[in-house]
Design an enzyme around this catalytic site. Sequence first.
Site, mmCIF file in Angstrom:
data_model
loop_
_atom_site.group_PDB
_atom_site.id
_atom_site.type_symbol
_atom_site.label_atom_id
_atom_site.label_comp_id
_atom_site.label_asym_id
_atom_site.label_seq_id
_atom_site.Cartn_x
_atom_site.Cartn_y
_atom_site.Cartn_z
ATOM 1 N N ASN A 191 7.087 -43.411 84.493
ATOM 2 C CA ASN A 191 5.998 -44.166 83.884
ATOM 3 C C ASN A 191 6.607 -45.286 83.044
ATOM 4 O O ASN A 191 7.845 -45.406 82.959
ATOM 5 C CB ASN A 191 5.055 -43.271 83.073
ATOM 6 C CG ASN A 191 5.713 -42.608 81.873
ATOM 7 O OD1 ASN A 191 6.680 -43.126 81.303
ATOM 8 N ND2 ASN A 191 5.198 -41.458 81.467
ATOM 9 N N LEU A 221 1.581 -47.248 85.490
ATOM 10 C CA LEU A 221 1.029 -47.907 84.308
ATOM 11 C C LEU A 221 -0.355 -47.367 83.957
ATOM 12 O O LEU A 221 -1.197 -48.093 83.431
ATOM 13 C CB LEU A 221 0.947 -49.420 84.555
ATOM 14 C CG LEU A 221 2.258 -50.090 84.997
ATOM 15 C CD1 LEU A 221 1.982 -51.495 85.492
ATOM 16 C CD2 LEU A 221 3.266 -50.094 83.861
ATOM 17 N N GLY A 252 0.195 -37.977 86.788
ATOM 18 C CA GLY A 252 1.454 -38.467 87.365
ATOM 19 C C GLY A 252 1.909 -37.628 88.537
ATOM 20 O O GLY A 252 2.468 -38.151 89.507
ATOM 21 N N ASP A 253 1.660 -36.320 88.475
ATOM 22 C CA ASP A 253 2.045 -35.438 89.582
ATOM 23 C C ASP A 253 1.182 -35.706 90.816
ATOM 24 O O ASP A 253 1.674 -35.662 91.951
ATOM 25 C CB ASP A 253 1.911 -33.978 89.165
ATOM 26 C CG ASP A 253 2.847 -33.603 88.029
ATOM 27 O OD1 ASP A 253 3.930 -34.201 87.938
ATOM 28 O OD2 ASP A 253 2.486 -32.719 87.228
#
Length: 305
Positions: A191, A221, A252-253
Amino acid sequence: MSALICGSLAFDTITTFPGRFAEQILPDQVHILNVSFLVPTLRREFGGCAGNIAYTLRHLGGTPKVMAAVGSDGADYVARLQSWGVSTEHVRMIGNTYTAQAIIITDVDNNQITAFHPGAMQSAHETRVPMQSDVDIAIVAPDGRQAMLEHAEQLASAGVPFIFDPGQGLPMFDGAELRNFVSQASWVAVNDYEGRMLCDRVGQSLQELSRSHLQGVFVTLGAQGCDVWRQGQRTHVPGVAATEVVDPTGCGDAFRGALLYGLAQGWPLERCVALGNRAGALKIACRGGQNHVLDRVALGLTSTA
């Protein structure tokens, strides 16, 4: 194509603070920090990077193989993975310890404070990457420190292309170790905060990192989308508006599961990232890291795509 997912399996205890951390923590008093947050809601979810990534990848139609460690309380988690059709032959059960546990507090701005007990994850390095297998692609996601070091080296020795995804594990490694991870990987996914930390520790900018053997550097982002760096050039892939912002845990995963799916299909990087952005937007509208619905038709995926 099979994807080996090296990372953590954990139980997440998720609570919500109906206020703002910034209003409760006094910057000039952090040296004597003593705060308590009233959290009216609490729930327990299956989590951990490997489990979350496998969930999205499998429900997109991919073939994940999870490499991780669970404790004596992890039988239900292994059964859950198997119920999706995920291979658990490389999931090791460690007696006399707990499966990794994350205790997460989220405020109204979706900022999070997390306490993490590694438990069985500290023994994840005891399982080695199979040198002869049908694995075509892999990811080294946050896990025990030794496991991340050894699994990256083993994947590189086996000639398996992999994504280096340091995540919250990044602070465990110094500049030399991070440079070695990057030299072994085919892609790097971070990230924006992790990207700045990675660049600071390796002494290179994202532009410089991407001017190497790497096939791509992905910098997520949040709602703004993702930057793709390749051979010194940045391409921005816009984000996807979520129908509702409910829980950022595991976004994010979800992105990385979709990224793996696209890379395994041989898609252009921008198409992989666009799918990842859509998966992240679907996830943030649901509680937990493994409850979002991935409709292949709605996502523009056919049975052969």
